[in-house]
Scaffold this motif. Sequence first.
Motif, mmCIF file in Angstrom:
data_model
loop_
_atom_site.group_PDB
_atom_site.id
_atom_site.type_symbol
_atom_site.label_atom_id
_atom_site.label_comp_id
_atom_site.label_asym_id
_atom_site.label_seq_id
_atom_site.Cartn_x
_atom_site.Cartn_y
_atom_site.Cartn_z
ATOM 1 N N SER A 26 0.822 -1.216 0.000
ATOM 2 C CA SER A 26 0.000 0.000 0.000
ATOM 3 C C SER A 26 0.853 1.262 0.000
ATOM 4 O O SER A 26 0.417 2.305 -0.502
ATOM 5 C CB SER A 26 -0.944 0.005 1.203
ATOM 6 N N ASP A 27 2.082 1.192 0.536
ATOM 7 C CA ASP A 27 2.957 2.367 0.522
ATOM 8 C C ASP A 27 3.314 2.767 -0.907
ATOM 9 O O ASP A 27 3.507 3.946 -1.189
ATOM 10 C CB ASP A 27 4.241 2.103 1.302
ATOM 11 N N ALA A 28 3.374 1.803 -1.814
ATOM 12 C CA ALA A 28 3.700 2.087 -3.211
ATOM 13 C C ALA A 28 2.641 2.970 -3.846
ATOM 14 O O ALA A 28 2.933 3.753 -4.750
ATOM 15 C CB ALA A 28 3.850 0.792 -4.001
ATOM 16 N N GLU A 29 1.403 2.870 -3.398
ATOM 17 C CA GLU A 29 0.316 3.690 -3.940
ATOM 18 C C GLU A 29 0.098 4.969 -3.144
ATOM 19 O O GLU A 29 -0.177 6.020 -3.709
ATOM 20 C CB GLU A 29 -0.990 2.889 -3.967
ATOM 21 N N ARG A 30 0.230 4.915 -1.828
ATOM 22 C CA ARG A 30 -0.143 6.069 -1.009
ATOM 23 C C ARG A 30 0.937 7.146 -0.936
ATOM 24 O O ARG A 30 0.628 8.309 -0.730
ATOM 25 C CB ARG A 30 -0.592 5.575 0.361
ATOM 26 N N ILE A 31 2.183 6.793 -1.111
ATOM 27 C CA ILE A 31 3.278 7.761 -1.062
ATOM 28 C C ILE A 31 3.479 8.337 -2.458
ATOM 29 O O ILE A 31 3.551 7.593 -3.435
ATOM 30 C CB ILE A 31 4.587 7.111 -0.572
ATOM 31 N N ARG A 32 3.590 9.666 -2.552
ATOM 32 C CA ARG A 32 3.736 10.329 -3.848
ATOM 33 C C ARG A 32 4.949 11.247 -3.848
ATOM 34 O O ARG A 32 5.491 11.592 -2.794
ATOM 35 C CB ARG A 32 2.488 11.153 -4.149
ATOM 36 N N ASN A 33 5.351 11.655 -5.041
ATOM 37 C CA ASN A 33 6.438 12.632 -5.181
ATOM 38 C C ASN A 33 6.092 13.900 -4.416
ATOM 39 O O ASN A 33 4.957 14.365 -4.458
ATOM 40 C CB ASN A 33 6.671 12.979 -6.650
ATOM 41 N N GLY A 34 7.070 14.443 -3.713
ATOM 42 C CA GLY A 34 6.873 15.681 -2.968
ATOM 43 C C GLY A 34 6.426 15.486 -1.537
ATOM 44 O O GLY A 34 6.461 16.422 -0.745
ATOM 45 N N TYR A 35 5.993 14.286 -1.163
ATOM 46 C CA TYR A 35 5.583 14.023 0.211
ATOM 47 C C TYR A 35 6.811 14.000 1.115
ATOM 48 O O TYR A 35 7.859 13.476 0.752
ATOM 49 C CB TYR A 35 4.895 12.669 0.340
ATOM 50 N N THR A 36 6.669 14.578 2.303
ATOM 51 C CA THR A 36 7.696 14.456 3.329
ATOM 52 C C THR A 36 7.268 13.318 4.248
ATOM 53 O O THR A 36 6.149 13.323 4.763
ATOM 54 C CB THR A 36 7.845 15.765 4.119
ATOM 55 N N ILE A 37 8.143 12.328 4.404
ATOM 56 C CA ILE A 37 7.788 11.137 5.172
ATOM 57 C C ILE A 37 8.814 10.873 6.263
ATOM 58 O O ILE A 37 9.932 11.369 6.212
ATOM 59 C CB ILE A 37 7.667 9.891 4.265
ATOM 60 N N LYS A 38 8.381 10.079 7.232
ATOM 61 C CA LYS A 38 9.280 9.614 8.289
ATOM 62 C C LYS A 38 9.247 8.092 8.270
ATOM 63 O O LYS A 38 8.174 7.487 8.350
ATOM 64 C CB LYS A 38 8.831 10.111 9.657
ATOM 65 N N ILE A 39 10.412 7.494 8.137
ATOM 66 C CA ILE A 39 10.537 6.040 8.195
ATOM 67 C C ILE A 39 11.017 5.682 9.588
ATOM 68 O O ILE A 39 12.017 6.225 10.056
ATOM 69 C CB ILE A 39 11.499 5.512 7.122
ATOM 70 N N ARG A 40 10.282 4.784 10.236
ATOM 71 C CA ARG A 40 10.646 4.325 11.572
ATOM 72 C C ARG A 40 10.996 2.846 11.525
ATOM 73 O O ARG A 40 10.264 2.061 10.943
ATOM 74 C CB ARG A 40 9.484 4.524 12.542
ATOM 75 N N ASN A 41 12.096 2.507 12.139
ATOM 76 C CA ASN A 41 12.544 1.117 12.253
ATOM 77 C C ASN A 41 12.739 0.483 10.866
ATOM 78 O O ASN A 41 12.391 -0.674 10.657
ATOM 79 C CB ASN A 41 11.559 0.304 13.098
ATOM 80 N N GLY A 42 13.284 1.255 9.942
ATOM 81 C CA GLY A 42 13.533 0.750 8.602
ATOM 82 C C GLY A 42 14.834 -0.039 8.534
ATOM 83 O O GLY A 42 15.540 -0.195 9.529
ATOM 84 N N TYR A 43 15.113 -0.548 7.342
ATOM 85 C CA TYR A 43 16.364 -1.265 7.140
ATOM 86 C C TYR A 43 16.907 -0.921 5.758
ATOM 87 O O TYR A 43 16.188 -0.448 4.880
ATOM 88 C CB TYR A 43 16.182 -2.780 7.296
ATOM 89 N N ALA A 44 18.188 -1.139 5.582
ATOM 90 C CA ALA A 44 18.830 -0.899 4.290
ATOM 91 C C ALA A 44 19.665 -2.113 3.951
ATOM 92 O O ALA A 44 20.316 -2.699 4.815
ATOM 93 C CB ALA A 44 19.700 0.347 4.354
ATOM 94 N N ARG A 45 19.625 -2.465 2.665
ATOM 95 C CA ARG A 45 20.463 -3.573 2.228
ATOM 96 C C ARG A 45 20.869 -3.349 0.779
ATOM 97 O O ARG A 45 20.184 -2.649 0.037
ATOM 98 C CB ARG A 45 19.780 -4.908 2.406
ATOM 99 N N PRO A 46 21.987 -3.944 0.392
ATOM 100 C CA PRO A 46 22.451 -3.749 -0.985
ATOM 101 C C PRO A 46 21.639 -4.585 -1.970
ATOM 102 O O PRO A 46 21.217 -5.700 -1.658
ATOM 103 C CB PRO A 46 23.906 -4.214 -0.943
ATOM 104 N N PHE A 47 21.421 -4.014 -3.144
ATOM 105 C CA PHE A 47 20.770 -4.712 -4.250
ATOM 106 C C PHE A 47 21.400 -4.192 -5.526
ATOM 107 O O PHE A 47 21.383 -2.983 -5.776
ATOM 108 C CB PHE A 47 19.258 -4.468 -4.235
#
Length: 114
Positions: A57-78
């Motif tokens: 659902s984040d793929a649809e609800r988040i749009r260009n220009g939105y300011t967001i806060k990510i909590r407890n996220g993760y990062a990994r190489p791809f």
Amino acid sequence: MAMCKDVKYLSRRINVVGKVERKVIPRIVDTKNGPTKVCGAFLKDETGEVRLTLWDSDAERIRNGYTIKIRNGYARPFRGEKYLSSGFFGSIDIISTDPDYDSENCTAPPPPPP
């Protein structure tokens, strides 16, 4: 709170605020849990930008220009680049839908008069 430039050194429990830029059209991919929506974007703040993966659902609800806060996220190489995602245990909160919102000073332009 981490900054976008810090994400390349972190892997888990990432909390970051930034503006979504250059989001692409969501597509359907097959995962081990079945088909799901995914799309890429960039999260930008005053220190730089990081690649962002938006799922379901984040793929649809988040749009260009939105300011967001990510909590407890993760990062990994791809494919040689590090991608930030909220993951299963993280969350994405929309701070502002106003493209002129300044997250550094927590200000937005005043609303137009009625």
